[in-house]
Write a protein that holds these residues in place. Structure first.
Motif, PDB file in Angstrom:
ATOM      1  N   MET A  62      -2.762   4.015  -7.526  1.00  0.00           N
ATOM      2  CA  MET A  62      -4.101   3.438  -7.556  1.00  0.00           C
ATOM      3  C   MET A  62      -5.152   4.546  -7.688  1.00  0.00           C
ATOM      4  O   MET A  62      -4.905   5.699  -7.319  1.00  0.00           O
ATOM      5  N   ASN A 115     -10.115   3.124  -4.824  1.00  0.00           N
ATOM      6  CA  ASN A 115      -9.568   1.799  -4.527  1.00  0.00           C
ATOM      7  C   ASN A 115      -8.558   1.850  -3.384  1.00  0.00           C
ATOM      8  O   ASN A 115      -8.478   0.936  -2.564  1.00  0.00           O
ATOM      9  N   PHE A 116      -7.785   2.940  -3.348  1.00  0.00           N
ATOM     10  CA  PHE A 116      -6.827   3.087  -2.252  1.00  0.00           C
ATOM     11  C   PHE A 116      -7.551   3.227  -0.912  1.00  0.00           C
ATOM     12  O   PHE A 116      -7.118   2.673   0.101  1.00  0.00           O
ATOM     13  N   GLN A 131      -7.132   0.853   2.331  1.00  0.00           N
ATOM     14  CA  GLN A 131      -6.874   1.334   3.685  1.00  0.00           C
ATOM     15  C   GLN A 131      -7.892   0.766   4.678  1.00  0.00           C
ATOM     16  O   GLN A 131      -7.547   0.467   5.828  1.00  0.00           O
ATOM     17  N   GLY A 139       0.306   2.858  -3.455  1.00  0.00           N
ATOM     18  CA  GLY A 139      -0.925   3.593  -3.205  1.00  0.00           C
ATOM     19  C   GLY A 139      -1.132   4.778  -4.124  1.00  0.00           C
ATOM     20  O   GLY A 139      -2.257   5.042  -4.586  1.00  0.00           O
ATOM     21  N   ASN A 140      -0.058   5.497  -4.433  1.00  0.00           N
ATOM     22  CA  ASN A 140      -0.182   6.687  -5.289  1.00  0.00           C
ATOM     23  C   ASN A 140      -0.512   6.333  -6.741  1.00  0.00           C
ATOM     24  O   ASN A 140      -0.928   7.203  -7.515  1.00  0.00           O
ATOM     25  N   ALA A 144       0.832  -1.210   0.000  1.00  0.00           N
ATOM     26  CA  ALA A 144       0.000   0.000   0.000  1.00  0.00           C
ATOM     27  C   ALA A 144       0.865   1.257   0.000  1.00  0.00           C
ATOM     28  O   ALA A 144       0.561   2.240  -0.695  1.00  0.00           O
TER      29      ALA A 144
END
Length: 220
Positions: free
Chosen positions: A198, A202-203, A207, A195-196, A191
């Motif tokens: 996605m 969805n991120f 989380q 994460g950046n 993640a």
């Protein structure tokens, strides 16, 4: 699963710990467990030196992001400086599951060795950890550390020249189950790295999974 931690201690703190060790008294390591036939090392035996050195190493570990992310620490035993002179070793052994730390019971989930002198300053003395039919050896640079499950069989191989100086400690994790802790660590790492890339929605869902797993597994 093992975790190597680089630069847990900066050079000035390594120097301070080595100075503490050089001025302090050491005693036979068997004093903590007279019935242990595999233990052949020396422990720091100076209360003031112990308190100061333990404070330095504890703060360094808790200030290291990789350590916190990997260990999910709930409690850390005060780290103890241990020395191995030529001919000394610590034979194959598991770490105790339950420890009495400051008159309180602590479960050891993870063990940690913090290396305080450079590997080229002594011969032998590798930390050998047995993993199924494979042996893994660690002899890291000064200021670095290795964290590994306390359930593993491990040993310190005989030092043949020079002195091996390390700090040792044990950690009770907020997530006692090794498999769950490692899965959550891997999920958190992915993640953080991806994460950046996605879609935002969805991120956020990812989380949610992270936090719910932590909520269910903490103190398990």
């Amino acid at each position: 699963m093992f975790k190597k931690l680089d630069q847990v201690l900066p050079a000035q703190q390594v120097a301070e710990l080595k100075q503490i060790a050089s001025n302090a008294q050491f005693v036979d390591g068997k004093i903590s467990n007279p019935h242990n036939k595999t233990k052949n090392n020396l422990h720091l035996n100076d209360q003031n030196a112990y308190q100061r050195s333990a404070q330095i190493m504890t703060q360094a570990l808790m200030g290291h992001e990789d350590f916190r992310n990997f260990a999910f620490p709930r409690q850390i035993a005060p780290p103890l400086i241990t020395r191995y002179d030529p001919g000394m070793n610590y034979g194959l052994h598991p770490d105790a599951a339950i420890m009495n730390i400051n008159n309180a019971i602590m479960r050891s989930d993870l063990s940690c060795t913090i290396f305080l002198n450079d590997p080229d300053s002594y011969e032998g003395g590798a930390l050998k950890i047995c993993l199924a039919d494979q042996d893994v050896r660690f002899k890291l640079s000064a200021g670095s550390a290795i964290v590994y499950p306390s359930t593993t069989l491990h040993e310190v191989e005989k030092v043949t020249s020079g002195d091996r100086l390390v700090g040792i400690t044990f950690i009770q994790s907020q997530i006692g189950d090794h498999a769950k802790r490692e899965l959550l660590y891997e999920l958190n790492e992915v993640a953080a790295l991806e994460g950046n890339n996605m879609a935002f929605e969805n991120f956020i869902r990812l989380q949610g999974v992270q936090q719910n797993l932590l909520r269910w597994w903490v103190n398990s």
